[in-house]
Design a protein around this motif. Structure first.
Motif, PDB file in Angstrom:
ATOM      1  N   ILE A 134       0.839  -1.203   0.000  1.00  0.00           N
ATOM      2  CA  ILE A 134       0.000   0.000   0.000  1.00  0.00           C
ATOM      3  C   ILE A 134       0.875   1.255   0.000  1.00  0.00           C
ATOM      4  CG2 ILE A 134      -1.684   1.329   1.338  1.00  0.00           C
ATOM      5  CD1 ILE A 134      -2.865  -1.301   2.290  1.00  0.00           C
ATOM      6  N   ASN A 169       3.867   1.545  -1.248  1.00  0.00           N
ATOM      7  CA  ASN A 169       4.444   1.721  -2.580  1.00  0.00           C
ATOM      8  C   ASN A 169       3.440   2.329  -3.548  1.00  0.00           C
ATOM      9  OD1 ASN A 169       6.987   0.753  -1.983  1.00  0.00           O
ATOM     10  ND2 ASN A 169       6.470  -1.374  -2.474  1.00  0.00           N
ATOM     11  N   ALA A 170       2.165   1.924  -3.419  1.00  0.00           N
ATOM     12  CA  ALA A 170       1.138   2.425  -4.331  1.00  0.00           C
ATOM     13  C   ALA A 170       0.654   3.819  -3.950  1.00  0.00           C
ATOM     14  CB  ALA A 170      -0.044   1.463  -4.362  1.00  0.00           C
ATOM     15  N   THR A 171       0.648   4.123  -2.661  1.00  0.00           N
ATOM     16  CA  THR A 171       0.133   5.421  -2.192  1.00  0.00           C
ATOM     17  C   THR A 171       1.148   6.063  -1.255  1.00  0.00           C
ATOM     18  OG1 THR A 171      -1.084   4.265  -0.423  1.00  0.00           O
ATOM     19  CG2 THR A 171      -2.285   4.754  -2.465  1.00  0.00           C
ATOM     20  N   SER A 172       1.010   5.793   0.048  1.00  0.00           N
ATOM     21  CA  SER A 172       1.940   6.322   1.044  1.00  0.00           C
ATOM     22  C   SER A 172       1.773   5.556   2.338  1.00  0.00           C
ATOM     23  CB  SER A 172       1.667   7.808   1.300  1.00  0.00           C
ATOM     24  OG  SER A 172       0.431   7.964   1.990  1.00  0.00           O
ATOM     25  N   VAL A 219      -1.453   6.368   4.228  1.00  0.00           N
ATOM     26  CA  VAL A 219      -2.626   5.582   3.830  1.00  0.00           C
ATOM     27  C   VAL A 219      -2.556   4.183   4.452  1.00  0.00           C
ATOM     28  CG1 VAL A 219      -3.868   4.571   1.879  1.00  0.00           C
ATOM     29  CG2 VAL A 219      -2.910   6.880   1.702  1.00  0.00           C
ATOM     30  N   SER A 220      -1.350   3.603   4.498  1.00  0.00           N
ATOM     31  CA  SER A 220      -1.194   2.282   5.112  1.00  0.00           C
ATOM     32  C   SER A 220      -1.671   2.277   6.560  1.00  0.00           C
ATOM     33  CB  SER A 220       0.277   1.849   5.061  1.00  0.00           C
ATOM     34  OG  SER A 220       0.722   1.686   3.740  1.00  0.00           O
TER      35      SER A 220
END
Length: 403
Positions: free
Chosen positions: A355, A357-360, A363-364
């Motif tokens: 998560i 890697n995809a966002t920040s 967000v995780s």
């Protein structure tokens, strides 16, 4: 139904001290191993990616072997069975340091995880039985002893690493000392054996239905624990811009908060019951997660991780206690809950990383906060059924007679 194996079975308070020492010994093995992972990586000559693959093996071994713990206890009795499994767990600390390659390391870590999982199930099942004999909550304190043992093992391992001690020597000495501690502690635990007409538990079976909902609550807590232990320092460094020392202090603060909350957890359970305690704990965890994702300075973020640690600390002990009270085969139910919990510990760090890697990472940890809210919603499954509640007379008698 389990019965005392002999008239000299120890009284509940003595048994409580003994099982607490077992939990501490189990935790000390984990803490000892964790500090020497860099040495093991260097010794085997593998990269970070392959090391990550190898570190999946303990969870796989534990998940496969945990159902066997009930069969061991059925055949040998709870005292001899726990003694055997705890000795195997302590001895399994040595082979990973001897492994010369990835393949042998994976094999050693699979055995390490299998013995850990079986000993884990056996000691938690016996902890539940000791709690029933005492007539009051002790499971949170037992897991606090596990945390204390892990901290002690990691402290000794840190000293050994700083001194440049070969991990093979370190693990051999630690294993020998913990075997002696474990064998001595097991002499005082309850010795229970199955009734003559009780059939042995199956070697392998799916988790009982009663364990699924309880395991889901434990999953939420352990997901937050795994995410915080593995990623809190990275969060401080990458999101907040803290120096390495401050980032490392965040992980330590989280672990210490969990340990202290577990020691205080039994008093809360006795006052508010398991459902009320977990609901309040879930609220604390949500507040901690919200503080983490909404703050821009290191102090409030560290405080947020500390609140997360406090909020999830008592959930797994109470989940094991609820599973152990849920039917005629506590070992099987606890193994089912433990399997779900182990899967959470296995997937949490990877999910957080993907998560991020995809966002920040923010967000995780928003996801972690949402899962913490699941503790509030799902706490009702930990309710003690009326038939499993100790009678007031039993509790009064235990308090009056003492050990």
């Amino acid at each position: 139904m389990r019965t005392p194996a002999e008239p000299g079975d120890p009284r509940p308070r003595r048994a409580r001290i003994a099982i607490a020492a077992v939990f501490a010994a189990h935790g000390a093995v984990t803490g000892s191993f964790a500090t020497r992972v860099p040495w093991i990586q260097e010794h085997t000559g593998i990269g970070s990616g392959l090391l990550g693959l190898a570190l999946v093996c303990p969870a796989v071994g534990a998940s496969v072997a945990m159902p066997l713990a009930g069969r061991v206890a059925h055949r040998l009795g709870t005292r001899a069975g726990l003694r055997l499994l705890l000795v195997l767990w302590c001895v399994s600390l040595v082979p990973p340091a001897l492994a010369p390659s990835l393949l042998t390391l994976c094999a050693a870590l699979t055995v390490y995880g299998a013995t850990s999982g079986m000993a884990d199930v056996a000691m938690n099942a016996l902890g539940v039985r000791t709690e029933e004999r005492l007539g009051r909550s002790i499971m949170s304190g037992l897991h606090g002893m596990w945390s204390a043992g892990a901290l002690a093992g990691s402290a000794a391992g840190t000293l050994a690493a700083h001194a440049g001690t070969d991990a093979r020597l370190h693990f051999a000495l630690a294993s020998g000392g913990l075997v002696l501690l474990g064998v001595a502690a097991c002499q005082g635990v309850l010795d229970l054996r199955p009734a003559g007409d009780e059939r042995p538990p199956p070697r392998f079976s799916p988790p009982p239905r009663s364990a699924l909902a309880i395991g889901a609550v434990g999953f939420c807590a352990v997901f937050a624990e795994g995410a915080s232990l593995d990623w809190s320092a990275v969060y401080l460094r990458d999101v907040i811009g803290s120096d390495p020392g401050t980032a490392a202090a965040c992980t330590t603060a989280f672990a210490c908060a969990m340990a202290l909350a577990r020691f205080a957890g039994d008093a809360a359970v006795r006052r508010f019951g398991p459902v009320g305690t977990v609901r309040a704990s879930g609220v604390v965890a949500v507040l901690g997660g919200a503080l983490v994702v909404s703050s821009a300075g290191p102090a409030p973020v560290i405080a947020g991780f500390g609140l997360l640690g406090v909020g999830i600390a008592v959930v797994v002990p109470l989940a094991f206690a609820a599973a152990g009270r849920g039917g005629p085969r506590p070992d099987q139910a606890i193994a089912g809950v433990a399997t779900i919990v182990y899967s959470s510990a296995l997937v949490a760090p990877a999910v957080i990383g993907q998560i991020a890697n995809a966002t920040s990472l923010v967000v995780s940890f928003a996801l972690v906060t949402v899962l913490a809210a699941g503790l509030v919603a799902g706490a009702g499954v930990l309710r003690v059924p009326p038939a499993a509640r100790p009678s007031p007379a039993l509790a009064r008698t235990t308090r009056r007679r003492g050990p």
